[in-house]
Design an enzyme around this catalytic site. Sequence first.
Site, PDB file in Angstrom:
ATOM      1  N   HIS A   1       0.788  -1.111  -0.070  1.00 14.87           N
ATOM      2  CA  HIS A   1      -0.113  -0.044  -0.034  1.00 14.87           C
ATOM      3  C   HIS A   1       0.826   1.297   0.057  1.00 14.87           C
ATOM      4  O   HIS A   1       0.801   2.036  -0.932  1.00 14.87           O
ATOM      5  CB  HIS A   1      -0.958   0.242   1.052  1.00 14.87           C
ATOM      6  CG  HIS A   1      -2.181   1.199   0.505  1.00 14.87           C
ATOM      7  ND1 HIS A   1      -2.914   0.637  -0.503  1.00 14.87           N
ATOM      8  CD2 HIS A   1      -2.311   2.503   0.959  1.00 14.87           C
ATOM      9  CE1 HIS A   1      -3.587   2.015  -0.903  1.00 14.87           C
ATOM     10  NE2 HIS A   1      -3.119   2.842   0.001  1.00 14.87           N
TER      11      HIS A   1
ATOM     12  N   PHE B   1      -8.018   1.175  -9.433  1.00 16.66           N
ATOM     13  CA  PHE B   1      -6.474   1.622  -9.256  1.00 16.66           C
ATOM     14  C   PHE B   1      -6.202   2.064 -10.587  1.00 16.66           C
ATOM     15  O   PHE B   1      -4.963   3.074 -10.826  1.00 16.66           O
ATOM     16  CB  PHE B   1      -5.572   0.730  -8.972  1.00 16.66           C
ATOM     17  CG  PHE B   1      -5.109  -0.414  -9.601  1.00 16.66           C
ATOM     18  CD1 PHE B   1      -4.488  -0.479 -10.831  1.00 16.66           C
ATOM     19  CD2 PHE B   1      -5.684  -1.700  -9.273  1.00 16.66           C
ATOM     20  CE1 PHE B   1      -4.143  -1.539 -11.465  1.00 16.66           C
ATOM     21  CE2 PHE B   1      -5.200  -3.022  -9.795  1.00 16.66           C
ATOM     22  CZ  PHE B   1      -4.514  -2.884 -10.953  1.00 16.66           C
ATOM     23  N   HIS B   2      -6.701   1.929 -11.674  1.00 20.86           N
ATOM     24  CA  HIS B   2      -6.336   2.646 -12.916  1.00 20.86           C
ATOM     25  C   HIS B   2      -6.788   4.191 -12.910  1.00 20.86           C
ATOM     26  O   HIS B   2      -6.345   5.002 -13.323  1.00 20.86           O
ATOM     27  CB  HIS B   2      -6.882   1.988 -14.129  1.00 20.86           C
ATOM     28  CG  HIS B   2      -6.194   1.033 -14.646  1.00 20.86           C
ATOM     29  ND1 HIS B   2      -6.195  -0.438 -14.222  1.00 20.86           N
ATOM     30  CD2 HIS B   2      -5.233   0.730 -15.832  1.00 20.86           C
ATOM     31  CE1 HIS B   2      -5.442  -1.364 -14.813  1.00 20.86           C
ATOM     32  NE2 HIS B   2      -4.766  -0.429 -15.932  1.00 20.86           N
TER      33      HIS B   2
ATOM     34  N   TYR C   1       1.656   5.681  -2.176  1.00 19.08           N
ATOM     35  CA  TYR C   1       2.051   6.939  -1.754  1.00 19.08           C
ATOM     36  C   TYR C   1       3.492   7.551  -2.264  1.00 19.08           C
ATOM     37  O   TYR C   1       3.686   8.756  -2.649  1.00 19.08           O
ATOM     38  CB  TYR C   1       2.007   7.262  -0.103  1.00 19.08           C
ATOM     39  CG  TYR C   1       0.654   6.818   0.388  1.00 19.08           C
ATOM     40  CD1 TYR C   1      -0.520   7.611  -0.248  1.00 19.08           C
ATOM     41  CD2 TYR C   1       0.341   5.796   0.805  1.00 19.08           C
ATOM     42  CE1 TYR C   1      -1.975   7.449   0.114  1.00 19.08           C
ATOM     43  CE2 TYR C   1      -0.903   5.413   1.342  1.00 19.08           C
ATOM     44  CZ  TYR C   1      -2.034   6.125   1.046  1.00 19.08           C
ATOM     45  OH  TYR C   1      -3.329   5.917   1.268  1.00 19.08           O
TER      46      TYR C   1
ATOM     47  N   ARG D   1      -7.856 -10.329 -13.661  1.00 16.04           N
ATOM     48  CA  ARG D   1      -6.929 -11.270 -13.876  1.00 16.04           C
ATOM     49  C   ARG D   1      -7.604 -12.461 -14.572  1.00 16.04           C
ATOM     50  O   ARG D   1      -6.993 -13.754 -14.224  1.00 16.04           O
ATOM     51  CB  ARG D   1      -6.069 -11.732 -12.646  1.00 16.04           C
ATOM     52  CG  ARG D   1      -5.440 -10.710 -11.869  1.00 16.04           C
ATOM     53  CD  ARG D   1      -4.729 -11.246 -10.915  1.00 16.04           C
ATOM     54  NE  ARG D   1      -4.170  -9.938  -9.995  1.00 16.04           N
ATOM     55  CZ  ARG D   1      -4.272  -9.971  -8.951  1.00 16.04           C
ATOM     56  NH1 ARG D   1      -4.987 -10.377  -8.254  1.00 16.04           N
ATOM     57  NH2 ARG D   1      -3.786  -8.698  -8.297  1.00 16.04           N
TER      58      ARG D   1
END
Lengths: 174, 540, 209
Positions: free
Chosen positions: B217, B369-370, B221, B432
């Site tokens: 994770h 997340f894209h 950042y 996936r």
Amino acid sequence: MHIDLLEKRWLYVALGMILLFLGAIFYTAWVHNVHPPGHAETIDSASLHLSEEFAEDKLGVQAEPLANGSVQVRLVAGRYGFYPREIEIPAGRTIVFRLASMDVLHGAHIPMTNMGTMIVPGFVSEVTTVFPKPGEYPLLCNEYCGFGHDHMWSKVTVIAPENWHAPTKGGQQP
Amino acid sequence: MIDATSRKLTLFNFWVAFGAFGLASVFGLYQVLERSGFIPALQSPAVYFASVSTHGVLMAFVLTTFFIMGFGYYTLASSLKVPIWNPLLAWAGYGVCLGGTVLAAIPLLLGKASVLYTFYPPIQASALFYIGATLLVVGSWFWAAIVIVMYVEWKKAHPGEPVPLPAFATAANAFLWLWTSAGVALEAVFQLLPWSLGLVDTIDVGLARTLFSWTLHPIVYFWLIPAYIVLYGFVPQAAGGKLFSDELARLAFLLILLFGLPIGFHHLYMDPEQAHGWKFIHMVGTFAVAIPTLLTGFTVIASLEGAGRKRGGQGLFGWIGALPWKDPTVLAAILSLLMLVLGGFGGLVNASYAMNAMIHNTAWVPGHFHLIFAGTVVILYLAVAYRLWPRLVGKALVSKELALVQLWSWFIGLGILTTPWHVLGLLGQPRRISSVNYNSVLTLAWDPYELAMILGGLVLTASAGLFVYILYKTQTAGEAEQPVEENWAVAIRPATALPEWLNSFGVWNKVIAGLMALSYGYPIIQFFVLKTYDPTAWGY
Amino acid sequence: MRRFILFFTAWALAGTVGAEPSTRVAWTPDLLRFVKAGDPAKGKELAGVCGGCHNDVSTNPNLEGQLPTYLYRQLLDYKQGSRKDPSTAMNGVAGTLSEKDFADLAAYYSQLEPVRGIGGADDPTDIVARGDGRRMEPPCSSCHGAGGQGEAVDTPRLAGQKTAYLEQVLLAYKSGERHNDVYGRMRLIAGKLSDREIKQLAEYYGKLK
């Protein structure tokens, strides 16, 4: 340190928002007991078929309900399927799934339900859920487990409770 | 203008980063085409998973690491106004990273490392892949060391003065990266490498997943902080205004450093090897880390509003129209914030402990997340390139209009790509998978969304190609111009004197050490206490 | 009280004794190491008698280049009765050998050059590469490898194997006559194939180089 009045207000709003979210989750988790799976129970994946619990004739929907009346289902995840490949369970009753992998990482998910867990070799995954509606559901592997991953799925048929009968013995595969 | 060595370091890092980006986009296009199943000739799980692994490694590890190193050197040299400390070490780090990338690329492209960028033991890749990936990380530590030395030296030379915000944020990122990468480094050195080299037979998958979650994770950042540096450092000035608050910006970076680290368990919510109490604790941290992002959103929007009003914008929303939308930096920032809002919403669902079960490992997750990575973060990397290329190569950008077209098409492409993924996720489509083989009524409902996904992939790949073209053209055929000095945004109320805790990391590192021990101590130790049964290696 | 404890113990034991597992072999790291340590030279000495049957009879498999784990497990399964040879020959031979002998034999045969097919293999069923979602059939290649070369831990090599043997084995899985596949995975797969498809798949792998 200088903080502008507007900034201060926004900081309070942001904090309040986060606390609200956390409060809601805390409430559902610790008051209504809604948790993700996970109880760090280990098992030897290599000799799963020789184990007490996941022996070939002990799989599937268990004949005896658990002490609290819920139905227990044992599944083995292996390249490329969940064994047994078809199960029948009653609607509206608590189902406790216990799953273990015989080889690599797998995932299990029944779409549009909260029946989901990772299946990590060396560990037993346990998921508790209720299916309110009868119907035929696919149980999909949702973690990459090799080139046959796309083919790894099984069938779960949820049956109205009055039509459902506990199987007489485990391990039967259609 | 920064010195020639720093310019060259930045440019060389950027070329690897954006080369990887262009290449990875082509893999991405292949994946949407293959996955949709509409072109039977393309169907091949072996090629698909090799491609997914390569796409992930190039985008998430190569693009980011090289961009961040290059941008970090530029930021320090231009904001501290000093040359890079020990350029030889910087080049050595660059060499180690590049060597690692090449070593990892060989097995990836040969299909000998189809383990995705998350490694997935006990499926085992060629040892070369793990060695390459480890070298990429080790090389980036050279960069982190250089950043920290430059930050410390500057502070020594300027006692009592606040470290310029861009340099302070870069130093925060260097510390963050050292903390972050420790998890995967431990996994690589003590588990993956000995195991793939045949020195040990088995691997503790629970431990490996826990260590990977440590990195998985906060690495986000590490990617995000440079984007925030752009939002705080370039955008207000490019929009014609000032930064709303300098001190709150520092606080935001420090909070990211603090809260960003000990929260990796939200990647393990659905895993059996960690107890749910620990997951709950990490969940609280996961929500806490939204605070610095909410602060950033406020400060950047407030800075933009100031700029818009200065440019004559009136009324509640009039300032938005008054912003210079034709400036690539400003446009990218606006689009980035829009995608952050959408992606952030999806993230709240992912972060929500038990609700996560509905969408875990479904197409929702790559959708999310894209939006955050390719959307919020990478669009600002692209904006950095447009802004810095003239400053690095001394040539005018070949076409500002093309750059604007590129940024818009990137935004639109991501919208077309990620919206169907979110829907597919809610409909339960696993991520996936290389094709849909389920013989179920439910899965028939997925088809129309697969079509939209292809369109999104086409737009994005064209956009990525255009981006690389613009940079290449600028460097080879741009009109020569005198590179201008970097003018970092100035705050409305510049920080003159800061409390030490807002100007240094000593106390923060100690607090992080405590938090990490608290949140990862027992969850890691348990694998040495429990009787675990470690699996042996499996192929694909 | 004592009688009660005795009774209880007997009852508990009866409860735990389940049906016979499909195989007693479990690929623990120790067993993998044991098989890996097999001595091919000793295996060669032991293999003297094998060739006679394995080379000449079309329904007896080629052993050259087979995975050592697969060979080891089949031998032990024959010895322990998990796999039954219709002619009982293999059960008899395996019964006279030790586990160390099995590891040596496995090491010997696995390092020999495999027998290659004549080439020109094509698969009219499309199950090798694509499987069949309607029947929940995964592709053969996802476990046995893209070239039929076999995969970890003990999924056997199929490429170049004798067609008659492959057909016979698939039919035996289909009928349940062979049942030493853990969790019945091959029985489930073969059970959904038609006899014609079984023939075609056997021909495909027989021709594969």
